[in-house]
Design a protein around this motif. Structure first.
Motif, PDB file in Angstrom:
ATOM      1  N   ILE A 167      45.480 -36.022 -11.097  1.00 19.18           N
ATOM      2  CA  ILE A 167      45.861 -37.415 -10.867  1.00 19.18           C
ATOM      3  C   ILE A 167      47.287 -37.516 -10.360  1.00 19.18           C
ATOM      4  N   VAL A 221      41.697 -40.946  -3.107  1.00 19.83           N
ATOM      5  CA  VAL A 221      40.574 -40.890  -4.052  1.00 19.83           C
ATOM      6  C   VAL A 221      39.501 -39.944  -3.535  1.00 19.83           C
ATOM      7  N   LEU A 268      43.970 -44.516 -14.510  1.00 16.69           N
ATOM      8  CA  LEU A 268      43.814 -43.182 -13.915  1.00 16.69           C
ATOM      9  C   LEU A 268      44.282 -42.096 -14.868  1.00 16.69           C
ATOM     10  N   MET A 277      47.147 -36.920  -6.797  1.00 17.77           N
ATOM     11  CA  MET A 277      46.598 -38.087  -6.100  1.00 17.77           C
ATOM     12  C   MET A 277      47.633 -39.202  -5.976  1.00 17.77           C
ATOM     13  N   CYS A 287      40.545 -36.447  -3.932  1.00 10.87           N
ATOM     14  CA  CYS A 287      40.446 -36.097  -5.347  1.00 10.87           C
ATOM     15  C   CYS A 287      39.009 -35.734  -5.705  1.00 10.87           C
ATOM     16  N   VAL A 321      44.882 -45.405  -0.573  1.00  8.17           N
ATOM     17  CA  VAL A 321      44.241 -45.173  -1.860  1.00  8.17           C
ATOM     18  C   VAL A 321      42.895 -44.491  -1.649  1.00  8.17           C
ATOM     19  N   VAL A 324      35.925 -41.701 -14.302  1.00 10.84           N
ATOM     20  CA  VAL A 324      35.754 -43.088 -13.882  1.00 10.84           C
ATOM     21  C   VAL A 324      35.440 -44.012 -15.058  1.00 10.84           C
TER      22      VAL A 324
END
Lengths: 369, 347
Positions: A330, A23, A312, A333, A26, A19, A45
């Protein structure tokens, strides 16, 4: 420290690291392509929590994801990577929900029963959707059991056909001119799932999803089928030589997963849509892979992983609408995370060293005694 | 059925099938399937079940358009028709178009190879489940292509606003183009279609006539045995993945530059999986795979031609290639099972 503990620790490290890598990647992409990266990051966020509407959108996404996540979690645990839950999710509501629109005379009586009528209708459609989902979901595994075809390609072919079937149903059979778009007539009021928060589409479907997460947990850890499924998923040859029918377990799991996905589709359209208008893949079935694999060995974690994906997605939508960073970031990701979590040997070197060191230490401790 | 008699329907289907345009269309529509099938042939021979082939087509289709567009702009270099005169401008434009499609193919190949190597890294070195990684790679591309499209061209669903059509040349074969039926059938296809047919023989020769092909087949047959005679299994599988990306990527180029003319979201429409199924049916033998790919391409073309008769809903006709693939897979598995049963009975 036993080897099992080390393995469990590295499993957790792998999850967190996958993860984290995704992230960070990203964020780096955002830094490179955006004119105002801080603004984009802020929307991504904290965006989902800035208004009730956006928070509601998260829950709206969590509702179907819980059920498709359950389905995919079962599939992944049993090592059966058929993609059919997407098809079940599309087909089950297409065949059950419009019944109420077509036969308004028969079902109109339910309206007089008030809340009781709603409960009857929703329960019936959940059961019918589950049955249809189970039938469709078990087809690829049935083909595999009977003739030995790989279920991945057959399920993808079936999904492609189901999308066309839905398109045909909506545009030719259920089509309502008054809708202005390709959609059916509106669902009658008594046939919808109760909305919980005014102004959002958060409905009681969320509770259905949570219940099914718990059901999945019970199936996986407290039934014979769940034990067999886990064994098959870990090592099919071992399961076979212990006397477990691999194909039969796969079939039952696929049926269950299909039923869950079908229920997810029914409950989602009853709680979310005003009319039935699904003419393309919704993507919830495929998102279920992410939710399912993130909560890999523990179905009780499904709500958390579903919430994470919903968060997300809403963050990405907020970012996509307000800044120059596309929301598809996303998708990139989450699929990277899927690939990394599928990679069993990620950090295997470090794990191996930890186990060896641990063994050496234990050996030394023994000698000292 | 809908006011049509059965004889009329069959007559219509027959009139479709006997027209040479239909067969030419079959050849055209099979091209992307065949590229995908050849790519997965090589991967399958080396023992990798390559699910990422559909994502490969989707992504290379996009990359071709981007490379084509950029190279075209670079060659024209801001020169305008009014400044240099029409003749010079047309010459430059032609040169730009030629450079463009070649760049499209090369760019797609580079990206395709990189994608397949990434997939191979996950499957070979990280021991990930091939199906799950393939699904992950396909999902990655469904996000990555629209993402890049929006960043580069400003439109996430297609590249229409940024780029006009692809200009891959059409080849007219000298003698054949004057013969009535053969001309529509064999001549006048895009150059990639001919490359594709050549690739069938190239892949066949590569697999069955070269040392590398022998190694690939040995690794696919039994990795442990191959390793025991000193073959570097990992290296061979990487080589096979690289070749898979090389051949598969041209399918993507064909989809965007020739078949559609630009890039749209989900341009492959499952063609990669159909190609994968064709290679499964042909037991990863390039020639047999080609035959199956043409069968699926035939159904694809039939579905499109049948739309002229508004008897069947278009959605059911769109199902045709998928249905044919499904039935083909099942029939293949049944025949395989019978073979195994017979072999057991012989013992």
């Amino acid at each position: 420290m036993t080897n099992k503990q080390i393995e469990r620790r590295f499993e957790a490290i792998r999850l967190v690291a996958s993860v984290a890598i995704a992230v960070v990647l990203c964020f780096i992409i955002i830094l490179f392509i955006s004119d105002n990266p801080l603004k984009a990051l802020r929307y991504l966020v904290v965006g989902p929590f800035t208004s009730l509407n956006r928070f509601g959108q998260i829950i709206e996404k969590v509702q179907p994801l819980l059920l498709t996540g359950c389905a995919m979690n079962l599939m992944i645990l049993a090592g059966n990577f058929s993609m059919i839950p997407e098809g079940c999710f599309l087909l089950a509501p297409c065949l059950t929900v419009p019944v109420v629109i077509i036969n308004e005379k028969i079902f109109g009586g339910l309206a007089n029963l008030g809340e009781f009528g709603r409960i009857i209708w929703v329960t019936c459609s959940i059961i019918c959707g589950g049955i249809i989902g189970a039938i469709i979901g078990s087809i690829p595994s049935l083909i595999k059991r009977k003739w030995g075809c790989d279920e991945v390609i057959t399920s993808i072919m079936l999904n492609a056909m189901i999308v066309q079937f839905d398109d045909w149903m909506v545009k030719r059979v259920l089509y309502d001119e008054a809708s202005g778009l390709s959609a059916s007539k509106p669902y009658p009021e008594y046939a919808k799932v109760t909305r919980l928060i005014y102004g959002t589409r958060v409905s009681t479907a969320i509770f259905v999803g949570l219940v099914f997460c718990f059901v999945t947990y019970l199936i996986v850890y407290h039934t014979k089928l769940g034990f067999e499924a886990r064994l098959v998923g870990l090592n099919p040859s071992f399961a076979k030589y212990s006397g477990i029918s691999v194909a039969k377990t796969g079939l039952l799991i696929a049926g269950l997963a299909g039923a869950f996905a079908g229920i997810g589709g029914v409950i989602h359209t009853l709680g979310y849509n005003e009319r039935f208008n699904w003419v393309a893949e919704t993507g919830f079935g495929n998102d279920g892979i992410f939710v399912g694999i993130l909560a890999k060995n523990n179905p009780l974690l499904l709500p958390i992983s579903a919430f994470a994906l919903g968060y997300l997605r809403v963050g990405a939508e907020t970012m996509g609408n307000n800044t120059d960073v596309p929301l598809e970031l996303i998708q990139v990701m989450t699929s990277l995370i899927i690939m990394m979590l599928a990679a069993d040997q990620l950090f295997s070197g470090a794990k191996h060293r930890a186990i060896v060191n641990n063994a050496k230490r234990l050996e030394a401790a023994k000698e000292e005694k | 059925m809908g006011g049509y008699s059965a004889s009329f329907i069959f007559g219509f289907i027959w009139s479709v099938i006997k027209s040479s345009d239909f067969w030419a269309m079959t050849i055209r529509m099979t091209t992307p399937l065949l590229f995908a099938a050849l790519g997965s042939c090589i991967a399958a021979k080396s023992g990798i079940f390559n699910m990422s082939i559909d994502g490969l087509i989707n992504s290379t289709a996009f990359i071709s358009v981007i490379c084509d567009g950029f190279v075209r702009k670079w060659v024209i270099g801001g020169r305008k028709k009014a400044d240099v005169g029409e003749e010079v401008y047309n010459a430059i434009r032609n040169r730009a178009n030629t450079a463009g499609w070649i760049a499209g193919i090369v760019g797609a190949m580079v990206f395709g190879i990189l994608l397949e190597l990434l997939f191979a890294y996950f499957v070979i070195d990280l021991k990930a489940n091939a199906s799950l990684t393939g699904i992950g790679a396909n999902l990655l591309i469904t996000g990555l292509a629209p993402f890049l499209s929006l960043v580069i061209t400003g439109n996430r669903a297609n590249t229409n606003t940024w780029y006009d059509l692809g200009y891959v040349p059409v080849v007219n074969i000298p003698v054949i183009k004057d013969i009535p039926i053969l001309s529509t059938l064999l001549s006048g296809h895009y150059i990639l279609t001919y490359i594709c047919v050549a690739c069938v023989f190239i892949v066949n020769a590569l697999l069955f006539k070269t040392a590398m092909g022998l190694r690939i087949r040995a690794v696919g047959e039994n990795p442990n045995a191959a390793e025991s005679v000193g073959i570097d299994v990992r290296k061979v599988q990487y080589q096979a993945s690289l070749l898979c990306g090389l051949f598969g990527s041209m399918g993507g180029t064909f989809m965007s530059l020739c078949y559609v003319g630009f890039w749209v979201r989900n341009i492959s429409a499952g063609r990669g999986f159909i190609g994968l199924a064709a290679s499964t049916l042909g037991q990863a033998n390039p020639i047999a795979t080609t035959i199956y790919a043409y069968v699926f391409g035939w159904f694809d073309a039939l579905g499109i031609n049948m739309r002229a008769l508004s008897l069947f809903p278009s959605q059911f006709l769109s199902m045709l290639p998928y249905f044919a693939t499904l039935v083909g897979l099942i029939l293949y598995s049944i025949s395989l099972q019978n073979k195994i049963k017979k072999a057991k009975a012989m013992q």
